[in-house]
Scaffold this motif. Structure first.
Motif, mmCIF file in Angstrom:
data_model
loop_
_atom_site.group_PDB
_atom_site.id
_atom_site.type_symbol
_atom_site.label_atom_id
_atom_site.label_comp_id
_atom_site.label_asym_id
_atom_site.label_seq_id
_atom_site.Cartn_x
_atom_site.Cartn_y
_atom_site.Cartn_z
ATOM 1 N N ASP A 196 58.928 11.719 73.120
ATOM 2 C CA ASP A 196 58.884 12.788 74.125
ATOM 3 C C ASP A 196 60.074 12.679 75.060
ATOM 4 O OD1 ASP A 196 56.541 13.805 73.112
ATOM 5 O OD2 ASP A 196 55.252 12.686 74.497
ATOM 6 N N GLY A 197 60.709 13.821 75.319
ATOM 7 C CA GLY A 197 61.806 13.874 76.273
ATOM 8 C C GLY A 197 63.145 13.397 75.744
ATOM 9 N N ASP B 161 70.614 12.895 71.692
ATOM 10 C CA ASP B 161 70.512 11.732 72.577
ATOM 11 C C ASP B 161 69.994 10.510 71.817
ATOM 12 O OD1 ASP B 161 71.467 13.177 74.713
ATOM 13 O OD2 ASP B 161 69.482 13.568 75.578
ATOM 14 N N ALA B 162 69.052 10.743 70.914
ATOM 15 C CA ALA B 162 68.493 9.638 70.127
ATOM 16 C C ALA B 162 69.558 8.992 69.252
ATOM 17 C CB ALA B 162 67.340 10.140 69.263
ATOM 18 N N LEU B 163 70.459 9.820 68.708
ATOM 19 C CA LEU B 163 71.488 9.303 67.814
ATOM 20 C C LEU B 163 72.699 8.759 68.560
ATOM 21 C CD1 LEU B 163 71.322 12.031 65.043
ATOM 22 C CD2 LEU B 163 70.309 9.745 65.014
ATOM 23 N N ALA B 164 72.804 9.065 69.838
ATOM 24 C CA ALA B 164 73.970 8.638 70.617
ATOM 25 C C ALA B 164 73.892 7.181 71.051
ATOM 26 C CB ALA B 164 74.130 9.529 71.848
ATOM 27 N N ARG B 165 72.673 6.650 71.186
ATOM 28 C CA ARG B 165 72.477 5.277 71.655
ATOM 29 C C ARG B 165 71.333 4.641 70.889
ATOM 30 N NH1 ARG B 165 74.286 3.674 76.808
ATOM 31 N NH2 ARG B 165 72.389 2.508 77.180
ATOM 32 N N PHE B 166 71.306 3.316 70.903
ATOM 33 C CA PHE B 166 70.220 2.565 70.284
ATOM 34 C C PHE B 166 69.021 2.579 71.226
ATOM 35 C CE2 PHE B 166 68.280 -1.717 69.417
ATOM 36 C CZ PHE B 166 67.778 -1.390 68.172
ATOM 37 N N HIS B 167 67.838 2.885 70.698
ATOM 38 C CA HIS B 167 66.613 2.975 71.499
ATOM 39 C C HIS B 167 65.531 2.074 70.919
ATOM 40 C CE1 HIS B 167 68.662 6.712 72.531
ATOM 41 N NE2 HIS B 167 67.956 6.699 73.647
ATOM 42 N N ARG C 62 61.219 1.297 71.736
ATOM 43 C CA ARG C 62 60.009 1.530 72.533
ATOM 44 C C ARG C 62 59.345 0.191 72.756
ATOM 45 N NH1 ARG C 62 57.865 5.722 74.202
ATOM 46 N NH2 ARG C 62 58.530 7.145 72.569
ATOM 47 N N LYS C 63 59.158 -0.145 74.033
ATOM 48 C CA LYS C 63 58.542 -1.417 74.402
ATOM 49 C C LYS C 63 57.035 -1.365 74.150
ATOM 50 C CE LYS C 63 60.024 -3.465 78.023
ATOM 51 N NZ LYS C 63 60.624 -4.026 79.229
ATOM 52 N N GLY C 64 56.413 -2.503 74.172
ATOM 53 C CA GLY C 64 54.976 -2.593 73.960
ATOM 54 C C GLY C 64 54.168 -1.766 74.938
ATOM 55 N N ASP C 65 54.694 -1.568 76.151
ATOM 56 C CA ASP C 65 53.975 -0.782 77.158
ATOM 57 C C ASP C 65 54.255 0.718 77.027
ATOM 58 O OD1 ASP C 65 56.547 -0.465 78.169
ATOM 59 O OD2 ASP C 65 56.180 -1.563 80.024
ATOM 60 N N GLY C 66 55.032 1.105 75.993
ATOM 61 C CA GLY C 66 55.304 2.516 75.744
ATOM 62 C C GLY C 66 56.604 3.039 76.320
ATOM 63 N N ARG C 67 57.221 2.263 77.225
ATOM 64 C CA ARG C 67 58.495 2.708 77.808
ATOM 65 C C ARG C 67 59.606 2.651 76.773
ATOM 66 N NH1 ARG C 67 60.336 -0.661 82.171
ATOM 67 N NH2 ARG C 67 59.066 -2.278 81.251
#
Length: 112
Positions: free
Chosen positions: A32-33, A38-44, A46-51
């Motif tokens: 979401d969001g 943007d997803a392809l521009a940087r490495f992402h 998702r942490k265990g808490d959802g952030r």
């Protein structure tokens, strides 16, 4: 280049507990969001808490879940190191197209 690095992480002990999602795949569900660009521009990650974290923080988060990389993750979270890694990552992102171009050109030349 990114696929090769992620491939390295995928075969590292501990990676079997993680979910790797290739957001370049049209069928991949984007967080979401976050736009595909943007997803392809940087490495992402998702942490265990959802952030969702990106850049150097994302690498530190990933490394923290891989036993052989945990020491590096601890160091990467030191404030000064974290800042330097993020600045280095941003510089790399600007240089990445040229690095990929050189890599492709070099590998094609070697294949001849």
């Amino acid at each position: 280049m990114c696929r090769a690095e992620i491939g390295l992480y995928r075969v590292t002990p501990g990676a079997e507990a993680l979910a790797f999602v290739d957001l370049s795949e049209p069928s991949a569900t984007l967080p979401d969001g976050l736009s595909r660009d943007d997803a392809l521009a940087r490495f992402h990650v998702r942490k265990g808490d959802g952030r969702l974290v990106s850049g150097a923080a994302a690498f530190a988060e990933l490394w923290s879940h891989l036993p052989r990389w945990r020491g590096l993750a601890r160091i990467a979270r030191w404030p000064l190191v974290k800042t330097l890694l993020e600045l280095t990552y941003r510089a790399f992102l600007k240089l990445r197209p040229g690095i990929v171009w050189l890599f492709v050109r070099f590998t094609r030349r070697r294949a001849r």
